[in-house]
Design a protein around this motif. Structure first.
Motif, mmCIF file in Angstrom:
data_model
loop_
_atom_site.group_PDB
_atom_site.id
_atom_site.type_symbol
_atom_site.label_atom_id
_atom_site.label_comp_id
_atom_site.label_asym_id
_atom_site.label_seq_id
_atom_site.Cartn_x
_atom_site.Cartn_y
_atom_site.Cartn_z
ATOM 1 N N LEU A 1 1.096 -10.527 7.122
ATOM 2 C CA LEU A 1 -0.348 -10.717 7.321
ATOM 3 C C LEU A 1 -1.087 -9.400 7.509
ATOM 4 C CD1 LEU A 1 -0.217 -13.771 9.758
ATOM 5 C CD2 LEU A 1 -0.947 -13.805 7.369
ATOM 6 N N ASN A 2 -0.441 -8.458 8.184
ATOM 7 C CA ASN A 2 -1.156 -7.241 8.571
ATOM 8 C C ASN A 2 -0.680 -5.973 7.881
ATOM 9 O OD1 ASN A 2 -2.807 -8.487 10.759
ATOM 10 N ND2 ASN A 2 -0.786 -8.876 11.652
ATOM 11 N N ARG A 3 0.602 -5.909 7.519
ATOM 12 C CA ARG A 3 1.146 -4.713 6.875
ATOM 13 C C ARG A 3 2.105 -5.136 5.757
ATOM 14 N NH1 ARG A 3 0.833 -4.112 12.262
ATOM 15 N NH2 ARG A 3 2.875 -5.129 12.498
ATOM 16 N N PRO A 4 1.577 -5.812 4.726
ATOM 17 C CA PRO A 4 2.455 -6.391 3.700
ATOM 18 C C PRO A 4 3.306 -5.356 2.968
ATOM 19 C CG PRO A 4 0.156 -6.428 3.002
ATOM 20 C CD PRO A 4 0.161 -6.071 4.454
ATOM 21 N N GLU A 5 2.872 -4.104 2.946
ATOM 22 C CA GLU A 5 3.634 -3.076 2.239
ATOM 23 C C GLU A 5 4.985 -2.802 2.915
ATOM 24 O OE1 GLU A 5 1.331 -1.085 5.440
ATOM 25 O OE2 GLU A 5 0.887 -2.611 3.903
ATOM 26 N N ARG A 6 5.144 -3.241 4.140
ATOM 27 C CA ARG A 6 6.393 -3.023 4.863
ATOM 28 C C ARG A 6 7.451 -4.104 4.581
ATOM 29 N NH1 ARG A 6 4.842 -1.046 11.016
ATOM 30 N NH2 ARG A 6 3.471 0.703 10.423
ATOM 31 N N VAL A 7 7.046 -5.155 3.852
ATOM 32 C CA VAL A 7 7.929 -6.304 3.650
ATOM 33 C C VAL A 7 8.398 -6.341 2.203
ATOM 34 C CG1 VAL A 7 8.161 -8.809 3.893
ATOM 35 C CG2 VAL A 7 6.638 -7.531 5.439
ATOM 36 N N ALA A 8 9.691 -6.610 2.014
ATOM 37 C CA ALA A 8 10.244 -6.718 0.659
ATOM 38 C C ALA A 8 9.530 -7.819 -0.106
ATOM 39 C CB ALA A 8 11.739 -7.014 0.721
ATOM 40 N N ALA A 9 9.374 -7.623 -1.414
ATOM 41 C CA ALA A 9 8.587 -8.555 -2.226
ATOM 42 C C ALA A 9 9.138 -9.976 -2.146
ATOM 43 C CB ALA A 9 8.566 -8.076 -3.673
ATOM 44 N N THR A 10 10.474 -10.143 -2.184
ATOM 45 C CA THR A 10 11.071 -11.483 -2.134
ATOM 46 C C THR A 10 10.746 -12.181 -0.821
ATOM 47 O OG1 THR A 10 12.893 -10.740 -3.542
ATOM 48 C CG2 THR A 10 13.222 -12.778 -2.310
ATOM 49 N N THR A 11 10.883 -11.451 0.274
ATOM 50 C CA THR A 11 10.576 -12.023 1.590
ATOM 51 C C THR A 11 9.093 -12.332 1.709
ATOM 52 O OG1 THR A 11 12.386 -10.741 2.555
ATOM 53 C CG2 THR A 11 10.752 -11.645 4.072
ATOM 54 N N ARG A 12 8.269 -11.437 1.199
ATOM 55 C CA ARG A 12 6.824 -11.645 1.275
ATOM 56 C C ARG A 12 6.420 -12.921 0.540
ATOM 57 N NH1 ARG A 12 5.302 -6.947 -0.451
ATOM 58 N NH2 ARG A 12 4.692 -7.521 -2.576
ATOM 59 N N ARG A 13 7.023 -13.171 -0.627
ATOM 60 C CA ARG A 13 6.683 -14.377 -1.384
ATOM 61 C C ARG A 13 7.113 -15.633 -0.629
ATOM 62 N NH1 ARG A 13 7.921 -11.033 -5.952
ATOM 63 N NH2 ARG A 13 10.119 -11.680 -5.903
ATOM 64 N N LYS A 14 8.260 -15.581 0.062
ATOM 65 C CA LYS A 14 8.704 -16.728 0.857
ATOM 66 C C LYS A 14 7.705 -17.038 1.976
ATOM 67 C CE LYS A 14 12.880 -16.694 2.360
ATOM 68 N NZ LYS A 14 14.167 -16.177 2.922
ATOM 69 N N VAL A 15 7.257 -16.000 2.646
ATOM 70 C CA VAL A 15 6.297 -16.196 3.730
ATOM 71 C C VAL A 15 4.966 -16.709 3.186
ATOM 72 C CG1 VAL A 15 4.970 -15.029 5.527
ATOM 73 C CG2 VAL A 15 7.396 -14.470 5.200
ATOM 74 N N GLU A 16 4.493 -16.154 2.087
ATOM 75 C CA GLU A 16 3.224 -16.597 1.498
ATOM 76 C C GLU A 16 3.313 -18.048 1.049
ATOM 77 O OE1 GLU A 16 2.799 -13.647 -1.510
ATOM 78 O OE2 GLU A 16 1.768 -12.204 -0.185
ATOM 79 N N ALA A 17 4.474 -18.460 0.545
ATOM 80 C CA ALA A 17 4.656 -19.860 0.149
ATOM 81 C C ALA A 17 4.608 -20.775 1.367
ATOM 82 C CB ALA A 17 5.985 -20.033 -0.597
ATOM 83 N N ALA A 18 5.233 -20.340 2.472
ATOM 84 C CA ALA A 18 5.198 -21.136 3.705
ATOM 85 C C ALA A 18 3.776 -21.253 4.242
ATOM 86 C CB ALA A 18 6.112 -20.501 4.758
#
Length: 349
Positions: free
Chosen positions: A32-49
């Protein structure tokens, strides 16, 4: 009776999003706040949730920690004037790019309402404000700055860079262009129809008109008559007809330069009801070039201001002050252009 959706809806929290995505709450926070710190695969999982759970982030916590909200105020002189619609569009577009929301406020050209609105922004911990001051008194804006709220003055060209940022159109040049146009058409008796002279913009437009007369070797005191109204709107433009026509046919103005389009359109309506033709009997010039200036008949000759760019430039300066530690106050200037339509014509002899 079944309960309403409002009554049964449960707020989804960040912990539930994390559980649904199979990650830690800290990872969700980073997305939510620092998306550049999160791996793309993990980020997509969180965004889907987030999408599946219809999660809406609560920004009040971060606002409390930072002391400022994610909103900025836009305080205008008259919310009914279409000039400000386009200004607001420029402000909002630039604010959206910076992740800020815009709250529109109206002073109605009244000092006390301006003061109340600015106090409200300070109480709500607004990040900043774009303000069109009602007069030359900047004490309300200086008070706002002391509360820690940044501001930019809109359509005010006399604000020192030592005090704050400002964005303005060269109103003197606009008045000069209108005056040269009317004098070039042979008009030597010109009425300046305006709102309160406490408003800096209208004074500059009047000064430009007087300079055009002096250029043409006309005595400005003889050539220009001022009719002042309490407000810059169409109703007061229509009510001004008697004052504009005062003195009888021999002293009737050959042209009227209005401090904004609202006054001009109201005046044209009032003249039409008196059987006075525009431009055959009196030429009329407005200021702002609002969208419907070209929709009336005859089309209104007007001094065009870059309304959208005014708003966008003001918001850019505000964002710079909010985000750039090395920010220095600036004064941004724009040049107006005369748009000639059917409401002006050569003087009939």
């Amino acid at each position: 009776m079944s309960p309403s959706p409002r009554a049964t809806r449960r707020t989804v929290g960040i912990t539930e999003v994390a559980r649904h995505a199979g990650v830690s709450p800290g990872t969700v926070s980073n997305v939510l706040n620092r998306p550049e710190r999160v791996a793309a695969t993990t980020r997509r999982k969180v965004e889907a949730a987030i999408a599946e759970l219809d999660y809406v982030r609560n920004s009040s916590g971060s606002s409390l920690r930072s002391g400022r909200s994610g909103s900025v105020g836009l305080l205008v002189l008259d919310v009914t004037n279409p000039f400000f619609t386009e200004v607001a569009r420029g402000v909002e577009e630039e604010a959206a790019t910076a992740g800020l929301a815009v709250v529109l406020l109206n002073s109605a050209e009244q000092q006390d309402r301006q003061r109340r609105n600015l106090r409200l922004l300070a109480e709500q911990r607004a990040a900043g404000a774009v303000v069109m001051p009602v007069d030359d008194d900047l004490s309300d804006l200086l008070w706002l700055a002391r509360q820690g709220t940044a501001w930019v003055a809109l359509d005010r060209g006399d604000v020192s860079e030592e005090v704050g940022c400002s964005v303005s159109v060269d109103n003197h040049a606009g008045g000069l262009a209108a005056g040269r146009h009317l004098i070039g058409l042979g008009h030597e008796r010109i009425t300046f129809l305006t709102g309160p002279f406490a408003i800096e913009q209208v004074r500059r437009r009047h000064e430009g008109l007087r300079e055009a007369c002096a250029e043409a070797h006309l005595d400005p005191d003889e050539a220009v008559r001022v009719v002042e109204q309490p407000q810059l709107n169409a109703d007061h433009g229509e009510r001004a007809v008697d004052a504009v026509l005062a003195g009888g046919p021999r002293r009737r103005p050959q042209a009227v330069f209005c401090a904004n389009d609202q006054l001009a359109l109201g005046l044209m309506k009032g003249l039409g009801r008196r059987g006075i033709r525009v431009p055959e009997d009196i030429s009329v010039v407005g200021y702002d070039n609002v969208d419907f200036a070209d929709l009336v008949h005859p089309g209104l000759t007007s001094v065009a201001q870059p309304k959208f760019d005014l708003g966008r430039s003001a918001m850019r300066l505000l964002v710079s002050e909010l985000n750039d530690p090395g920010h220095r106050h600036e004064r941004a200037w724009f040049t107006p252009e005369l748009v000639v339509r059917g409401s002006t014509a050569a003087r009939r002899t």
